[in-house]
Design a protein around this motif. Structure first.
Motif, PDB file in Angstrom:
ATOM      1  N   THR A  15      14.808  -4.533  -5.926  1.00  0.00           N
ATOM      2  CA  THR A  15      13.469  -4.693  -6.487  1.00  0.00           C
ATOM      3  C   THR A  15      13.539  -4.661  -8.008  1.00  0.00           C
ATOM      4  O   THR A  15      14.491  -4.142  -8.598  1.00  0.00           O
ATOM      5  N   PHE A  16      12.503  -5.203  -8.618  1.00  0.00           N
ATOM      6  CA  PHE A  16      12.278  -5.113 -10.055  1.00  0.00           C
ATOM      7  C   PHE A  16      10.846  -4.644 -10.261  1.00  0.00           C
ATOM      8  O   PHE A  16       9.951  -4.992  -9.472  1.00  0.00           O
ATOM      9  N   GLY A  17      10.606  -3.912 -11.337  1.00  0.00           N
ATOM     10  CA  GLY A  17       9.245  -3.567 -11.714  1.00  0.00           C
ATOM     11  C   GLY A  17       8.599  -4.734 -12.438  1.00  0.00           C
ATOM     12  O   GLY A  17       9.227  -5.385 -13.268  1.00  0.00           O
ATOM     13  N   VAL A  18       7.351  -5.004 -12.098  1.00  0.00           N
ATOM     14  CA  VAL A  18       6.613  -6.072 -12.770  1.00  0.00           C
ATOM     15  C   VAL A  18       6.024  -5.494 -14.044  1.00  0.00           C
ATOM     16  O   VAL A  18       5.311  -4.495 -14.011  1.00  0.00           O
ATOM     17  N   LYS A  19       6.348  -6.096 -15.160  1.00  0.00           N
ATOM     18  CA  LYS A  19       5.860  -5.609 -16.450  1.00  0.00           C
ATOM     19  C   LYS A  19       4.433  -6.090 -16.694  1.00  0.00           C
ATOM     20  O   LYS A  19       3.561  -5.318 -17.045  1.00  0.00           O
ATOM     21  N   SER A  20       4.202  -7.397 -16.507  1.00  0.00           N
ATOM     22  CA  SER A  20       2.866  -7.960 -16.719  1.00  0.00           C
ATOM     23  C   SER A  20       2.774  -9.320 -16.054  1.00  0.00           C
ATOM     24  O   SER A  20       3.786  -9.987 -15.839  1.00  0.00           O
TER      25      SER A  20
END
Length: 184
Positions: A38-43
């Motif tokens: 997974t990756f965190g969504v920044k914007s």
């Protein structure tokens, strides 16, 4: 001009709800299984005019947040051999168009990883619209694309004694997104 009818569609600017959104990926490992992460969504911002097919999307993913449930592998992915997060901390997407074909919705755009930009097409499964209990109007969608990681400079690999390589070239990116319509 081509348009599509989407029940509940409201024009406006939609901003990503990170608590209800996720970016995941999968890639072949040792040619026999898949590693997922997974990756965190920044914007992310969607600007939706009257015609839904003219919607534009700009999104940024925090590559430093990569999580494959193996800290050693995650550190390697953050290193210069893969994402080089010290120099390229985000993965960015800017749409260039949307189209409907045979009942399917596609969003085309430019994906940038490690400073390399390539065209990518996401197949979109539109979830719909609805109001939450606090009066926020939201949109939801899932999307999927397959990229060749080597096109983006992610070329590290290791040969296996049994033949093949440790990491596959094709990476499947999956998005599960929810965004809120901004109030004027």
């Amino acid at each position: 001009m081509t348009t599509i009818d989407i029940p509940g569609y409201r024009p406006g600017t939609y901003v990503l709800d990170p608590a209800h959104s996720e970016v995941t990926f999968s890639v072949r490992h040792m040619m026999i299984s898949k590693v997922r992460g997974t990756f965190g969504v920044k914007s992310a911002t969607l600007t939706a005019p009257e015609n839904p097919l003219e919607t534009t999307v700009e999104a940024s993913v925090d590559v430093t947040s990569v999580d494959t449930k193996d800290e050693g592998r995650d550190q390697h992915l953050r290193s210069a051999e893969f994402f080089d997060t010290e120099n390229f901390p985000t993965m960015d997407f800017v749409s260039t168009g949307a189209r409907a074909e045979k009942g399917e919705l596609f969003v085309d755009g430019d994906l940038t990883i490690r400073g390399i930009t390539k065209p990518v097409t996401f197949e979109v499964d539109f979830g719909g619209f609805g109001s939450d209990p606090w009066g926020n109007y939201k949109a939801g969608a899932s999307a999927k694309a397959v990229i060749n990681r080597e096109d983006f400079g992610l070329t590290w690999n290791a040969a296996l004694e049994t033949g093949g390589v440790l990491v596959g070239k094709d990476v499947t990116i999956n998005l599960d997104l929810q965004a809120a319509l901004q109030q004027d």
